[in-house]
Design an enzyme around this catalytic site. Structure first.
Site, mmCIF file in Angstrom:
data_model
loop_
_atom_site.group_PDB
_atom_site.id
_atom_site.type_symbol
_atom_site.label_atom_id
_atom_site.label_comp_id
_atom_site.label_asym_id
_atom_site.label_seq_id
_atom_site.Cartn_x
_atom_site.Cartn_y
_atom_site.Cartn_z
ATOM 1 N N HIS A 4 0.810 -1.321 -0.119
ATOM 2 C CA HIS A 4 -0.050 -0.022 -0.017
ATOM 3 C C HIS A 4 0.739 1.250 0.097
ATOM 4 O O HIS A 4 0.375 2.523 -0.036
ATOM 5 C CB HIS A 4 -1.022 0.062 1.299
ATOM 6 C CG HIS A 4 -1.777 -1.360 1.169
ATOM 7 N ND1 HIS A 4 -1.897 -2.318 1.928
ATOM 8 C CD2 HIS A 4 -2.941 -1.418 0.591
ATOM 9 C CE1 HIS A 4 -2.542 -3.141 1.360
ATOM 10 N NE2 HIS A 4 -3.601 -2.790 0.881
ATOM 11 N N GLY A 20 -4.612 11.513 9.309
ATOM 12 C CA GLY A 20 -5.845 10.730 8.513
ATOM 13 C C GLY A 20 -5.720 11.361 7.122
ATOM 14 O O GLY A 20 -6.088 10.337 6.105
ATOM 15 N N ARG A 43 -3.146 4.991 -3.768
ATOM 16 C CA ARG A 43 -4.547 5.303 -3.342
ATOM 17 C C ARG A 43 -4.667 6.862 -2.873
ATOM 18 O O ARG A 43 -5.567 7.220 -2.047
ATOM 19 C CB ARG A 43 -4.866 4.436 -2.326
ATOM 20 C CG ARG A 43 -5.106 3.112 -2.434
ATOM 21 C CD ARG A 43 -5.360 2.180 -1.118
ATOM 22 N NE ARG A 43 -5.507 0.898 -1.795
ATOM 23 C CZ ARG A 43 -6.723 0.123 -1.726
ATOM 24 N NH1 ARG A 43 -7.808 0.804 -1.053
ATOM 25 N NH2 ARG A 43 -6.846 -0.940 -2.312
ATOM 26 N N ILE A 88 -1.355 12.394 14.428
ATOM 27 C CA ILE A 88 -1.629 13.559 14.537
ATOM 28 C C ILE A 88 -3.171 13.535 14.091
ATOM 29 O O ILE A 88 -3.443 13.192 12.863
ATOM 30 C CB ILE A 88 -0.779 14.611 14.118
ATOM 31 C CG1 ILE A 88 -0.470 14.402 12.760
ATOM 32 C CG2 ILE A 88 0.404 14.629 15.093
ATOM 33 C CD1 ILE A 88 0.402 15.579 12.314
ATOM 34 N N GLY A 89 -4.175 13.687 15.085
ATOM 35 C CA GLY A 89 -5.440 13.835 14.591
ATOM 36 C C GLY A 89 -6.628 14.553 15.283
ATOM 37 O O GLY A 89 -6.037 15.539 16.184
ATOM 38 N N MET A 180 -10.655 7.209 16.083
ATOM 39 C CA MET A 180 -10.883 5.963 15.359
ATOM 40 C C MET A 180 -9.691 5.271 15.193
ATOM 41 O O MET A 180 -9.778 4.104 14.154
ATOM 42 C CB MET A 180 -11.721 6.285 13.917
ATOM 43 C CG MET A 180 -13.055 7.153 14.757
ATOM 44 S SD MET A 180 -14.159 7.260 13.096
ATOM 45 C CE MET A 180 -15.006 5.524 12.993
ATOM 46 N N GLU A 181 -8.517 5.652 15.585
ATOM 47 C CA GLU A 181 -7.198 4.931 15.024
ATOM 48 C C GLU A 181 -6.265 4.539 16.110
ATOM 49 O O GLU A 181 -5.604 3.522 15.690
ATOM 50 C CB GLU A 181 -6.507 5.701 13.866
ATOM 51 C CG GLU A 181 -7.184 6.099 12.532
ATOM 52 C CD GLU A 181 -8.201 7.115 12.668
ATOM 53 O OE1 GLU A 181 -8.219 7.994 13.732
ATOM 54 O OE2 GLU A 181 -9.222 7.053 11.824
ATOM 55 N N SER A 203 -12.041 18.222 18.266
ATOM 56 C CA SER A 203 -12.307 19.142 17.220
ATOM 57 C C SER A 203 -13.900 19.297 17.523
ATOM 58 O O SER A 203 -14.675 20.181 16.867
ATOM 59 C CB SER A 203 -12.089 18.463 15.785
ATOM 60 O OG SER A 203 -12.693 17.136 16.007
ATOM 61 N N ASP A 204 -14.524 18.318 18.235
ATOM 62 C CA ASP A 204 -15.949 18.690 18.847
ATOM 63 C C ASP A 204 -16.112 18.253 20.118
ATOM 64 O O ASP A 204 -15.583 17.475 20.852
ATOM 65 C CB ASP A 204 -16.980 17.879 17.868
ATOM 66 C CG ASP A 204 -16.394 16.657 17.368
ATOM 67 O OD1 ASP A 204 -15.259 16.473 16.659
ATOM 68 O OD2 ASP A 204 -17.094 15.500 17.918
HETATM 69 N N1 HPA Z 1 -16.089 10.345 16.528
HETATM 70 C C1 HPA Z 1 -15.142 9.682 16.158
HETATM 71 N N2 HPA Z 1 -13.979 10.076 15.605
HETATM 72 C C2 HPA Z 1 -13.698 11.883 15.840
HETATM 73 C C3 HPA Z 1 -14.926 12.489 16.343
HETATM 74 C C4 HPA Z 1 -16.033 11.785 16.823
HETATM 75 O O1 HPA Z 1 -16.946 12.195 17.345
HETATM 76 N N3 HPA Z 1 -14.438 13.497 16.349
HETATM 77 C C5 HPA Z 1 -13.301 13.490 15.559
HETATM 78 N N4 HPA Z 1 -12.787 12.418 15.095
#
Ligand code: HPA
Length: 235
Positions: A4, A20, A43, A88-89, A180-181, A203-204
């Site tokens: 990959h 990501g 990819r 880094i995410g 998620m990683e 981020s949220d």
């Molecule tokens: N869920 C999963 N991954 C994320 C989120 C979330 O709310 N925000 C940023 N990455």
């Protein structure tokens, strides 16, 4: 060359930053690195190798989710002799104890993912960062006067779900945020005896539905990029 990643052997540095999003990897290469070479674009998962203040570093894309980063990190560790991967995410906070733009150095990643069990026979649902990168990031943040929290996070397979309740694995393992990683990255590093850390920007805020806007994202992520690169200098 691996399956990959199409870089030649020797074209990837010993330390790799994984974002990501391929365009975030490009942004880092364009804005922070010198002597940059695009070494893989299989990819459209771009990998750039360059130098930061003279130190060789590769920045590339992991894609989203444990399966995707599981593939890229495994190939980097085993085919390119990479020692250290720093993800880094971004993450979503389960609690208002975290604020938008907060920087988090991940201690443990907890997950319902079967990745670690079926890949390596690791039965734990909670896997720690591996090696010294976590500590190096922490020390670097202190030296640069960058505010950094450390906590456990949930690595989920699910972004959209019908039930807004915090999942059991997250509460059981005191996870303050979700991404998620990290879980499969840490599992690969644990199995292979490599170093892995994860640095996240909030981020949220899930309970209040606050989130940083698309416009804010680029500038919001800059302290994380600088901290990661400055930590790389010390690895
Ligand atoms: N869920 C999963 N991954 C994320 C989120 C979330 O709310 N925000 C940023 N990455």
């Amino acid at each position: 060359m691996s399956i990959h990643i199409s870089a030649q052997k020797g074209e990837i540095a010993k330390t790799v930053l994984l974002a990501g999003d391929p365009l975030r990897a490009k942004y880092i290469a364009d804005n922070y690195l010198q002597d940059v070479l695009l070494v893989s674009q299989t990819r459209n998962a771009f990998y750039y190798t360059g130098t930061y203040k003279g130190k060789p570093v590769t920045v590339g894309a992991s894609g989203m989710g444990c399966p995707s980063i599981g593939i890229y990190s495994y190939e980097l560790f085993t085919e390119y002799e990479v020692d250290t991967i720093i993800r880094i995410g971004t993450c979503g906070a389960y609690t208002t104890k975290l604020k938008l733009f907060d920087l988090v150095n991940v201690d443990y990643a907890a997950s319902e993912s079967t990745f670690a069990k079926y890949a390596w026979g690791i039965k734990d649902s909670c896997i720690r960062h591996q090696g010294k990168a976590f500590k190096t990031i922490k020390k670097t943040a202190t030296e640069l006067n960058i505010a950094l929290k450390n906590c456990n996070i949930h690595s989920s397979d699910i972004f959209y779900r019908k039930d807004s309740k915090t999942p059991k694995v997250a509460t059981a393992n005191k996870c303050l945020a979700v991404e998620m990683e990290a879980f499969s990255l840490f599992a690969n590093a644990l199995h292979l005896g490599k170093t892995a850390a994860t640095l996240l920007t909030v981020s949220d805020i899930i309970p209040t539905h606050e989130r940083i806007t698309a416009d804010q994202r680029e500038t919001a992520l800059q302290p994380m990029m600088v901290l990661a690169l400055e930590a790389v200098m010390k690895l």
